[in-house]
Design a protein around this motif. Sequence first.
Motif, short mmCIF file in Angstrom:
data_model
loop_
_atom_site.label_atom_id
_atom_site.label_comp_id
_atom_site.label_asym_id
_atom_site.label_seq_id
_atom_site.Cartn_x
_atom_site.Cartn_y
_atom_site.Cartn_z
N TRP A 41 0.81 -1.21 0.00
CA TRP A 41 0.00 0.00 0.00
C TRP A 41 0.85 1.27 0.00
N LEU A 42 2.13 1.16 0.30
CA LEU A 42 2.97 2.36 0.45
C LEU A 42 2.96 3.26 -0.78
N PRO A 43 2.98 2.72 -2.01
CA PRO A 43 2.96 3.60 -3.18
C PRO A 43 1.66 4.39 -3.33
N THR A 44 0.63 4.02 -2.56
CA THR A 44 -0.66 4.70 -2.69
C THR A 44 -0.87 5.77 -1.63
N LEU A 45 0.08 5.93 -0.71
CA LEU A 45 -0.10 6.88 0.38
C LEU A 45 -0.21 8.31 -0.14
N GLY A 46 -0.89 9.14 0.61
CA GLY A 46 -1.02 10.54 0.26
C GLY A 46 -1.97 10.81 -0.88
N GLY A 47 -2.90 9.90 -1.11
CA GLY A 47 -3.88 10.10 -2.17
C GLY A 47 -3.39 9.75 -3.55
N ARG A 48 -2.24 9.06 -3.63
CA ARG A 48 -1.72 8.67 -4.94
C ARG A 48 -2.56 7.53 -5.53
N PRO A 49 -2.39 7.23 -6.82
CA PRO A 49 -3.23 6.22 -7.47
C PRO A 49 -3.10 4.84 -6.81
N VAL A 50 -4.19 4.09 -6.87
CA VAL A 50 -4.22 2.74 -6.29
C VAL A 50 -3.93 1.69 -7.37
N THR A 51 -3.23 2.10 -8.41
CA THR A 51 -2.93 1.21 -9.53
C THR A 51 -2.26 -0.10 -9.10
N PRO A 52 -1.28 -0.10 -8.17
CA PRO A 52 -0.67 -1.38 -7.78
C PRO A 52 -1.67 -2.36 -7.17
N ILE A 53 -2.67 -1.83 -6.48
CA ILE A 53 -3.69 -2.70 -5.87
C ILE A 53 -4.60 -3.25 -6.96
N LEU A 54 -4.96 -2.43 -7.92
CA LEU A 54 -5.79 -2.88 -9.04
C LEU A 54 -5.10 -3.99 -9.82
N GLN A 55 -3.80 -3.89 -9.98
CA GLN A 55 -3.06 -4.93 -10.70
C GLN A 55 -3.17 -6.27 -9.99
N GLN A 56 -2.96 -6.27 -8.68
CA GLN A 56 -3.02 -7.53 -7.94
C GLN A 56 -4.45 -8.06 -7.87
N LEU A 57 -5.42 -7.15 -7.79
CA LEU A 57 -6.82 -7.57 -7.81
C LEU A 57 -7.13 -8.26 -9.13
N ASP A 58 -6.70 -7.68 -10.21
CA ASP A 58 -6.96 -8.27 -11.53
C ASP A 58 -6.36 -9.66 -11.66
N GLN A 59 -5.14 -9.82 -11.18
CA GLN A 59 -4.49 -11.13 -11.24
C GLN A 59 -5.28 -12.18 -10.45
N THR A 60 -5.80 -11.77 -9.29
CA THR A 60 -6.54 -12.71 -8.45
C THR A 60 -7.91 -13.03 -9.06
N VAL A 61 -8.56 -12.02 -9.65
CA VAL A 61 -9.84 -12.27 -10.32
C VAL A 61 -9.65 -13.25 -11.47
N LYS A 62 -8.60 -13.11 -12.24
CA LYS A 62 -8.34 -14.03 -13.35
C LYS A 62 -8.10 -15.45 -12.85
N LEU A 63 -7.43 -15.56 -11.70
CA LEU A 63 -7.21 -16.87 -11.10
C LEU A 63 -8.53 -17.50 -10.69
#
Length: 231
Positions: A41-63
């Motif tokens: 979550w560190l790259p998303t701190l301070g209101g930055r984009p949640v793109t890294p979380i979306l990437q991992q979510l997408d990988q898990t949904v595909k699984l």
Amino acid sequence: MLPTVILPGYLEGAIAYLPLQQSLQNLGFPTFTVPLRRRDWLPTLGGRPVTPILQQLDQTVKLALAQSSTGQINLIGHSAGGWISRIYLGEKPYLGCNELNLIAPGNAHHHIATLLTLGTPHISQERWTRWNLDFVNDNYPGAFYAGVRYVCVAGKTIFGDRRPGKWLAYSSYQQTCGVGNTWGDGITPIVAAHLQGAENLVMENVYHSPRSPKTWYGSPEILPTWVSYLT
């Protein structure tokens, strides 16, 4: 039973949700938790984009979809995981998301039978989260996709007040909805946890965090009150 994916809340790792994952598996739902670590979550701190979380979510949904005969799954988002899931379902570019190897834009919501949010702050007055939530609510207001069943669960546990034992709740509610003197789960006020057009539930004596020593949304005694919405 449809495969089910759990997306953890803000600054939380997958390990805190393993008891909920096991409980759902025991009920017959093949369940996957997005394998986040707190540091993810560190790259998303301070209101930055949640793109890294979306990437991992997408990988898990595909699984999970690989184990689905219907091409659909259930998605459970706890806390911030709920509004991040709403971004994922959407088809409009979210900063760099259109450049990622996600499910084709506009298609993700077709794969979600039910989006169930637990203690999710779907609105915010807090400046660090305001941009992301404004993006969600401006582009996908309420229960936006007719083909998705939206279920929003709120807790009625602590009434915020400026006195010992209730001050944290008061402060959190105020930053979320602008009013501190209201009911919520200790972090998210009820008014913020619901969406217009969704099936909105209120549960008594349920605390926000999976790490709470008290009852939370995923506790075994609470699970029967919302798990039927996934069937």
